[in-house]
Each structure stands twice: as C-alpha cells, then as structure tokens.
Scaffold this motif. Structure first.
Motif, PDB file in Angstrom:
ATOM      1  N   GLN A 118      21.317  51.984 147.239  1.00 50.45           N
ATOM      2  CA  GLN A 118      20.156  51.825 146.378  1.00 50.45           C
ATOM      3  C   GLN A 118      20.301  50.633 145.441  1.00 50.45           C
ATOM      4  OE1 GLN A 118      19.559  55.526 144.337  1.00 50.45           O
ATOM      5  NE2 GLN A 118      19.279  56.735 146.235  1.00 50.45           N
ATOM      6  N   ILE A 119      21.539  50.301 145.071  1.00 50.28           N
ATOM      7  CA  ILE A 119      21.761  49.148 144.182  1.00 50.28           C
ATOM      8  C   ILE A 119      22.066  47.943 145.051  1.00 50.28           C
ATOM      9  CG2 ILE A 119      23.157  48.231 142.299  1.00 50.28           C
ATOM     10  CD1 ILE A 119      23.746  51.113 141.479  1.00 50.28           C
ATOM     11  N   SER A 135      19.852  57.821 138.703  1.00 48.95           N
ATOM     12  CA  SER A 135      20.446  56.507 138.980  1.00 48.95           C
ATOM     13  C   SER A 135      21.391  56.111 137.852  1.00 48.95           C
ATOM     14  CB  SER A 135      19.343  55.458 139.132  1.00 48.95           C
ATOM     15  OG  SER A 135      18.601  55.359 137.920  1.00 48.95           O
TER      16      SER A 135
END
Length: 394
Positions: A301-302, A131
């Motif tokens: 994902q963010i 990430s």
C-alpha cells in the motif's frame, strides 16, 4: 613491722615436684613341665558309633534280555488295518465362468465432485488495520516549557583561589617512647626449671637368646613324608569286543518305493502374444499436466520512495538550540574565619593534673634495700621486714 613476699618459684615448679620412678615388677611365668603318661585320644563318637561291615546294594533293575530273530517280519499294523485307502472321485468345481469383456468405448462419465465443484478465483482478504502513515501537522511546533518560562538566569561571581600552604618540617626530634616501653621495662629473674625426668631410651641390638613360652610349647616335630598311592596297571579284558547294538540286531531292512507327491501337476500354457498393460484406471484417469500454485502476495500500500533519503528526523527539524545559563549556587562560601586573638589551649587536664614520682617495687631486686630477709614459707614465698631507722636523742 611490715613483711614483703617475694615469689621466685612458679606455680608449676611448686605444685609438680619430681618423684622417684620405681620400675614395676614383672610377672615371671612358671616353667612348663610336661605331664607323664600317654594321651587318651578316645572320643564319645568313637565309643558310641562302632564300625560295621557294609556290603554293596544289589541292583533292582532287571537284566537286559536280547531277542534275536533272523526270520522276516510279516505283520500288518493296526493303522494299516483300520485306515484303508478308499477310491475317491474328484469333485467338480462350482466356480462361474468369467464372461466379462472389456468395453471398447472410452469412459466419459463425470463424477459428482466434478459436477458440483466450480473453481473459484482466489481473492486476497481486505485488511482492516489502520495505515501507519505519519500525518504531519501544519501548525508550528511550540517548544516553550515551564522551565524555560519560569527560570531566571543569574550572573555568577568569580570564585577566589586559595593559596596552597607549603609544608614545613618541625625542628624537634621525634619521640618514639611509648607508654608500654616506659611502664614495662622487664624484671630480672631466672627461667623455670623443667621437672620432667630425662628420657632414656633403651636400645638393644643383641639377639634374644632366652626361652619363651611359645618356644617351649611349640617345638618342631619331624613330619613323615606323604604316602604316594600306586596306580594300578590297566589290563585289557580277554576276548573280542561285541559292537552290535539292539538297533543293529532288531532292525531288518525292507525294500520300499519312494512316496509320490499328491499335489497336481501345473498345466501352465505359454502364450507368445505381447502383454497388454492397459487398464480402465489408466484410460479413465489420464495424467494431466499440473503446475504448483504460487503464493498469494498482498500488494504494497505504501509506494517505495524514489528520491534521496534526507536523514532529518522530527527532533532535528523542530528542536531549537538555546544558550545554557548555569544556575547560581546559594551555598555560603567556605572561607575560614580568622581572628587576631591568641588561641586558648588551656584544658582541665593540663590545669588539674599533678605529676607524681614513680616508685620501684622492691620485689624486683634480688636483695631489696631497706629490708631484711626473715623466712620462706612452704610454697616458696620469701618474706622481708622493713628496717626502721633509729633516731638518737642529743
């Protein structure tokens, strides 16, 4: 006794002297006198090859013979005699009858592909990339460097201002006399004379009336007019023209019937029933309603930010401004050293140089004083002798 050589003539005038130009004699051609008698125009070709009387070549081709027959031609050619028409019976067809009847029940069997293939749900692959979320440190930022720790600030001294000097022009006049003007003042002399002879261009505008070799050799001769060949008048032949050809004379028309075609007649049966456009393919494979599968998108994902953007970077957050202290310069001051003693400007040139008087060359004068002319040599050099004063005894 001392002799002086004065050169008043240049090398071009002494080496290249004018000479008298003599005109070159011109060759006068002899007068043309034609020879008496007649010209013999005979050649070896006329002497060796005599003319002979030649007759036209006879034609070897035989004369055309015309066969005219008015009777009827009753003959049988070899093709009709050898190839006669035979009574041929029509052969029967060995093709099987079509006993196929379409089924009344709908086709409901499945294929091997439909039995073996099971539709599976498409799942996106798991990403193994780390990430990119910035991890913030909990420790405070240590902004001390070696320069900040080792650098010692010093206090700078105030620089002294130097007064500007005022320009004072000199009271002496400007001397613009150069060594070239002083040493080379020029010598009086005469310009060199041109020894080239004067160019006199001969121009004659009058018409030349004399005789030349071309005019005497090629005289105009009277040419006879060209002979005109008379065209013979056309005389038509006597009698009537026979326009009959061999095809018109030999061909005899015959009564013949038109050849019938050999192909059988088409027995097309007309049916009034409507056309059935159904087939087994259309019934077994009906058109299903299908939609285009959409693209598989990966879920972010963010999460998207919801608040207001602060606009502060890590540099702005951790940077601590400090007061800048200038570095002290270790270079010595540029202050001129002043001395109360007078300037010693004595040099070896000023102490050892002795000025001498410049003497004028007597060759530059047309009649040098104190010298007597003696003679001039073959190259134009003048020689002078110096006069020595006579001292009388008392």
């Amino acid at each position: 006794m001392r002799s002086w050589c004065l050169c008043r003539i240049c090398t071009c005038g002494s080496d290249y002297r004018p000479y008298e130009i003599v005109k070159q004699p011109r060759h006068v051609p002899e007068e043309y006198k034609p020879k008496q008698g007649e010209i013999d125009l005979g050649t070896t070709y006329k002497r060796d090859f005599n003319s002979y009387q030649v007759q036209p070549v006879a034609i070897v081709r035989p004369l055309e013979r015309k066969h005219i027959k008015k009777g009827k031609l009753d003959t049988v050619p070899t093709y009709k005699d050898d190839y006669r028409a035979w009574d041929i019976q029509k052969t029967e067809l060995y093709k099987r009858e079509q006993t196929y009847s379409p089924p009344a029940v709908k086709f409901g069997n499945s294929t091997t592909f439909q039995d073996d293939y099971v539709p599976q749900e498409i799942k996106p692959r798991q990403s193994f990339r780390p990430s990119s979320v910035v991890k913030r440190s909990t420790c405070p930022f240590d902004g001390d460097t070696s320069h900040r720790l080792d650098y010692v600030p010093y206090q700078l001294e105030v620089k002294s201002s130097r007064p500007r000097e005022v320009y004072k022009p000199t009271s002496q006049p400007f001397e613009d006399l150069t060594t070239h003007r002083r040493d080379f003042q020029g010598l009086a002399g005469e310009t060199a004379k041109i020894c080239r002879p004067a160019h006199t261009r001969v121009t004659q505008r009058a018409h030349f009336e004399g005789s030349t070799e071309f005019r005497e050799s090629f005289q105009p001769w009277e040419l006879p007019p060209p002979e005109v060949r008379k065209v013979q008048e056309y005389v038509p032949p006597a009698g009537a023209m026979q326009s009959d050809s061999t095809s018109h004379l030999d061909y005899v028309p015959h009564q013949a019937t038109r050849v019938l075609p050999i192909r059988p007649l088409s027995h097309r049966s007309r049916n009034s029933d409507p056309f059935q456009g159904k087939s087994t393919t259309k019934e077994d494979f009906p058109a299903w309603e299908s939609r285009r599968q959409g693209p598989v998108k990966q879920q972010p994902q963010i999460p998207a930010p919801s608040g207001r953007f602060e606009g502060l970077s890590t540099f702005r957050c951790h940077y601590v401004p400090h007061e800048l202290v200038p570095t002290e310069s270790c270079r010595p001051l540029q202050v001129p050293v002043k001395s109360s003693a007078p300037f010693d400007d004595v040099t070896m040139y000023s102490t050892e140089y002795v000025p001498k008087r410049r003497e004028i060359c007597p060759a530059s004068c047309p009649s040098p004083p104190g010298y007597v002319f003696e003679h001039t040599d073959s190259r134009g050099h003048q020689f002078f002798r110096k006069v020595t004063p006579v001292v009388k005894a008392f």
